[in-house]
Design a protein around this motif. Structure first.
Motif, PDB file in Angstrom:
ATOM      1  N   PRO A 211      10.193 -54.953 -12.301  1.00 41.69           N
ATOM      2  CA  PRO A 211       9.567 -54.207 -11.198  1.00 41.69           C
ATOM      3  C   PRO A 211      10.403 -53.010 -10.743  1.00 41.69           C
ATOM      4  CG  PRO A 211      10.536 -56.231 -10.360  1.00 41.69           C
ATOM      5  CD  PRO A 211      10.647 -56.292 -11.852  1.00 41.69           C
ATOM      6  N   LEU A 212      11.669 -52.980 -11.175  1.00 39.33           N
ATOM      7  CA  LEU A 212      12.543 -51.838 -10.850  1.00 39.33           C
ATOM      8  C   LEU A 212      12.698 -50.909 -12.053  1.00 39.33           C
ATOM      9  CD1 LEU A 212      15.136 -53.907  -8.839  1.00 39.33           C
ATOM     10  CD2 LEU A 212      13.886 -51.952  -7.938  1.00 39.33           C
ATOM     11  N   GLY A 213      11.738 -50.997 -12.999  1.00 38.26           N
ATOM     12  CA  GLY A 213      11.844 -50.148 -14.189  1.00 38.26           C
ATOM     13  C   GLY A 213      13.103 -50.464 -14.972  1.00 38.26           C
ATOM     14  N   ARG A 214      13.374 -51.786 -15.164  1.00 40.45           N
ATOM     15  CA  ARG A 214      14.583 -52.259 -15.863  1.00 40.45           C
ATOM     16  C   ARG A 214      15.854 -51.750 -15.184  1.00 40.45           C
ATOM     17  NH1 ARG A 214      12.445 -54.837 -19.934  1.00 40.45           N
ATOM     18  NH2 ARG A 214      10.386 -54.174 -20.609  1.00 40.45           N
ATOM     19  N   GLY A 215      15.799 -51.727 -13.856  1.00 43.71           N
ATOM     20  CA  GLY A 215      16.969 -51.319 -13.071  1.00 43.71           C
ATOM     21  C   GLY A 215      17.049 -49.826 -12.810  1.00 43.71           C
ATOM     22  N   PHE A 216      16.162 -49.053 -13.455  1.00 45.77           N
ATOM     23  CA  PHE A 216      16.225 -47.591 -13.322  1.00 45.77           C
ATOM     24  C   PHE A 216      16.120 -47.156 -11.862  1.00 45.77           C
ATOM     25  CE2 PHE A 216      14.038 -43.499 -12.947  1.00 45.77           C
ATOM     26  CZ  PHE A 216      14.884 -42.674 -13.670  1.00 45.77           C
ATOM     27  N   PHE A 217      15.173 -47.743 -11.120  1.00 47.53           N
ATOM     28  CA  PHE A 217      14.940 -47.291  -9.738  1.00 47.53           C
ATOM     29  C   PHE A 217      15.990 -47.813  -8.753  1.00 47.53           C
ATOM     30  CE2 PHE A 217      10.740 -46.494 -11.612  1.00 47.53           C
ATOM     31  CZ  PHE A 217      10.627 -45.152 -11.288  1.00 47.53           C
ATOM     32  N   PRO A 265      16.806 -46.786  -2.709  1.00 47.51           N
ATOM     33  CA  PRO A 265      15.752 -46.462  -3.687  1.00 47.51           C
ATOM     34  C   PRO A 265      15.193 -47.718  -4.371  1.00 47.51           C
ATOM     35  CG  PRO A 265      17.623 -44.970  -3.947  1.00 47.51           C
ATOM     36  CD  PRO A 265      18.039 -45.999  -2.949  1.00 47.51           C
ATOM     37  N   GLY A 266      16.097 -48.629  -4.724  1.00 52.27           N
ATOM     38  CA  GLY A 266      15.655 -49.873  -5.364  1.00 52.27           C
ATOM     39  C   GLY A 266      14.751 -50.685  -4.447  1.00 52.27           C
ATOM     40  N   GLN A 267      15.119 -50.773  -3.176  1.00 49.27           N
ATOM     41  CA  GLN A 267      14.280 -51.525  -2.226  1.00 49.27           C
ATOM     42  C   GLN A 267      12.899 -50.896  -2.088  1.00 49.27           C
ATOM     43  OE1 GLN A 267      16.998 -51.615   1.142  1.00 49.27           O
ATOM     44  NE2 GLN A 267      17.248 -53.823   0.906  1.00 49.27           N
ATOM     45  N   LEU A 268      12.856 -49.580  -2.070  1.00 46.00           N
ATOM     46  CA  LEU A 268      11.560 -48.909  -1.927  1.00 46.00           C
ATOM     47  C   LEU A 268      10.680 -49.160  -3.147  1.00 46.00           C
ATOM     48  CD1 LEU A 268       9.791 -47.143  -0.137  1.00 46.00           C
ATOM     49  CD2 LEU A 268      10.788 -45.127  -1.239  1.00 46.00           C
ATOM     50  N   ALA A 269      11.275 -49.040  -4.331  1.00 43.88           N
ATOM     51  CA  ALA A 269      10.510 -49.261  -5.576  1.00 43.88           C
ATOM     52  C   ALA A 269      10.016 -50.707  -5.651  1.00 43.88           C
ATOM     53  CB  ALA A 269      11.383 -48.936  -6.785  1.00 43.88           C
ATOM     54  N   LEU A 270      10.861 -51.644  -5.252  1.00 39.33           N
ATOM     55  CA  LEU A 270      10.485 -53.058  -5.294  1.00 39.33           C
ATOM     56  C   LEU A 270       9.473 -53.388  -4.197  1.00 39.33           C
ATOM     57  CD1 LEU A 270      10.862 -55.809  -6.576  1.00 39.33           C
ATOM     58  CD2 LEU A 270      12.990 -56.095  -5.277  1.00 39.33           C
ATOM     59  N   ALA A 271       9.679 -52.821  -3.011  1.00 36.57           N
ATOM     60  CA  ALA A 271       8.724 -53.049  -1.916  1.00 36.57           C
ATOM     61  C   ALA A 271       7.338 -52.532  -2.299  1.00 36.57           C
ATOM     62  CB  ALA A 271       9.209 -52.365  -0.642  1.00 36.57           C
ATOM     63  N   TRP A 272       7.300 -51.441  -3.048  1.00 40.44           N
ATOM     64  CA  TRP A 272       6.008 -50.893  -3.501  1.00 40.44           C
ATOM     65  C   TRP A 272       5.269 -51.926  -4.351  1.00 40.44           C
ATOM     66  CZ3 TRP A 272       3.742 -50.013  -8.203  1.00 40.44           C
ATOM     67  CH2 TRP A 272       2.556 -49.271  -8.179  1.00 40.44           C
ATOM     68  N   VAL A 273       5.983 -52.562  -5.279  1.00 37.19           N
ATOM     69  CA  VAL A 273       5.344 -53.590  -6.134  1.00 37.19           C
ATOM     70  C   VAL A 273       4.937 -54.793  -5.275  1.00 37.19           C
ATOM     71  CG1 VAL A 273       5.633 -55.118  -8.136  1.00 37.19           C
ATOM     72  CG2 VAL A 273       6.698 -52.857  -8.155  1.00 37.19           C
ATOM     73  N   GLY A 297      16.135 -57.971   0.469  1.00 35.77           N
ATOM     74  CA  GLY A 297      15.809 -57.083   1.589  1.00 35.77           C
ATOM     75  C   GLY A 297      14.509 -56.314   1.385  1.00 35.77           C
ATOM     76  N   ALA A 298      14.149 -56.074   0.116  1.00 37.14           N
ATOM     77  CA  ALA A 298      12.916 -55.331  -0.184  1.00 37.14           C
ATOM     78  C   ALA A 298      11.668 -56.060   0.319  1.00 37.14           C
ATOM     79  CB  ALA A 298      12.796 -55.086  -1.690  1.00 37.14           C
ATOM     80  N   ALA A 299      11.753 -57.378   0.418  1.00 37.35           N
ATOM     81  CA  ALA A 299      10.602 -58.164   0.896  1.00 37.35           C
ATOM     82  C   ALA A 299      10.329 -57.921   2.382  1.00 37.35           C
ATOM     83  CB  ALA A 299      10.837 -59.652   0.646  1.00 37.35           C
ATOM     84  N   PHE A 300      11.267 -57.270   3.057  1.00 32.62           N
ATOM     85  CA  PHE A 300      11.111 -57.033   4.503  1.00 32.62           C
ATOM     86  C   PHE A 300      10.958 -55.548   4.840  1.00 32.62           C
ATOM     87  CE2 PHE A 300      13.450 -60.898   3.643  1.00 32.62           C
ATOM     88  CZ  PHE A 300      12.621 -61.829   4.261  1.00 32.62           C
ATOM     89  N   VAL A 301      10.806 -54.717   3.788  1.00 27.80           N
ATOM     90  CA  VAL A 301      10.510 -53.292   4.012  1.00 27.80           C
ATOM     91  C   VAL A 301       9.007 -53.184   4.247  1.00 27.80           C
ATOM     92  CG1 VAL A 301      10.463 -50.999   2.935  1.00 27.80           C
ATOM     93  CG2 VAL A 301      12.446 -52.494   2.580  1.00 27.80           C
ATOM     94  N   LYS A 302       8.615 -52.639   5.360  1.00 25.39           N
ATOM     95  CA  LYS A 302       7.181 -52.543   5.685  1.00 25.39           C
ATOM     96  C   LYS A 302       6.643 -51.159   5.300  1.00 25.39           C
ATOM     97  CE  LYS A 302       6.760 -56.560   7.849  1.00 25.39           C
ATOM     98  NZ  LYS A 302       7.412 -57.369   6.843  1.00 25.39           N
TER      99      LYS A 302
END
Length: 349
Positions: A211-217, A265-273, A297-302
């Motif tokens: 979900p992070l583009g293999r860590g890219f994001f 950036p990783g949290q945002l990309a993961l929160a999007w998914v 933490g990405a699970a709590f980004v609204k």
């Protein structure tokens, strides 16, 4: 927000009763392909830290290693309450003359399951996926054998990975499929047209891998250098030199938006998914506790629906450089595989 302050919530996968943490942990990288394998003690620390923060869904496969990842996970879950964790593993990927091959015949399915149970040291597998589709064996035959394994209590729920819409529909007619694991991220969105609506029609959960583009994001190969023995550039064209340079622009756009939303950036990309639906359970992998905390933490980004559109617009499909797999590996992905009709099948004598 600081990660680890809340327990990860729970989500239902499919309509058969499987419930898992809303974020899983992809365990592949603990022992293979993305650099140095962890020692058992280090890997156990990661898995126990995940569990203590509400991550109870652990994803492995007999292909990782091969076999070493399942053994490692089996050792790492010792001491965790079995009824509170959900183990997902996979079968079907083998090697023939050094090349990837796929098997879904009944005899192989059963043997693979029994071997996985032994390596994991468990009495049952919570979610058992066909890792890739066998183009020589009708899906009805494969799922027919999986159904028997459910009836025997060896597996609880059945999943498919990288399967086409037609394969998913045919499989589901034999026995309900609980989850489809497939690549879904800001730079892998082609499942949105056909696969996602079909899963929702049939009541099947969606488990996005990478979900992070293999860590890219989260900055891999952009901010952080890849380790010497990391084979992402060999397997994934988007990490190759010229493509990587072009793709860095996409990362920078996501990073700029992350500042606005007060997350990484990783949290945002993961929160999007994560926000794509309450039937979606991403399984980011990591070998490091700080990265694990960041992912939790990405699970709590609204994010509102408008913000989700803004994030998606930062990574337009036509600007992504390189395919998601090498030529050899892409042949086994959902757009390229069909399963033969059942009428063509001759049962072994």
């Amino acid at each position: 927000m600081a990660a680890g302050m809340h327990q990860v919530p729970r989500r239902k996968l499919g309509s058969q009763g499987l419930e898992v943490s809303a974020l899983g942990l992809g365990c592949m990288g603990l022992s293979t392909w993305y650099g140095k394998a962890l020692e058992e003690k280090e890997a156990a620390t990661v898995i126990h830290h995940a569990f203590n923060n509400g991550v109870t869904f652990f994803d492995t496969s007999d292909a990782y290693g091969p076999h070493t990842n399942e053994k490692l996970i089996g050792q790492c879950i010792q001491g965790l309450p079995r009824e509170k964790i959900q183990i997902a593993t996979k079968f079907a990927i083998t090697q023939v003359d050094g090349k990837m091959a796929v098997r879904g015949d009944a005899e192989y399915v059963r043997k693979a399951c029994e071997d996985s149970l032994e390596r994991l040291g468990v009495d049952y597998i919570d979610l058992y996926y066909q890792h890739r589709v066998d183009t020589k064996v009708p899906i009805e035959v494969t799922v027919g054998e999986l159904k028997k394994l459910v009836e025997e209590g060896k597996i609880k729920y059945i999943g498919l990975s990288e399967a086409s819409a037609d394969t998913i529909r045919r499989a589901h007619a034999v026995h309900p499929i609980s989850a489809v694991q497939i690549e879904w991220s800001l730079w892998a969105r082609d499942i949105e047209e056909e696969i996602v609506p079909l899963c929702r029609e049939l009541g099947i959960g969606i488990v996005p891998y990478s979900p992070l583009g293999r860590g890219f994001f989260s900055g891999k190969a952009v901010v952080e250098k890849l380790e010497e023995n990391d084979d992402r550039p060999q397997r994934y064209p988007r990490f190759q030199d010229e493509n990587l340079e072009k793709n860095k622009v996409l990362y920078q756009r996501v990073a700029a938006l992350a500042k606005k939303y007060n997350c990484t950036p990783g949290q945002l990309a993961l929160a999007w998914v994560y926000h794509q639906g309450d039937d979606v359970v991403p399984i980011p992998g990591t070998t490091k506790i700080p990265n694990l905390d960041e992912n939790i933490g990405a699970a709590f980004v609204k994010l509102t629906s408008e913000e989700l559109r803004e994030v998606a617009a930062a990574v337009p499909e036509h600007e992504i450089a390189g395919g998601r797999y090498s030529e050899e590996l892409v042949k086994h992905t959902w757009k390229h595989v069909t399963t033969p009709p059942l009428s063509s099948h001759v049962a072994p004598k």
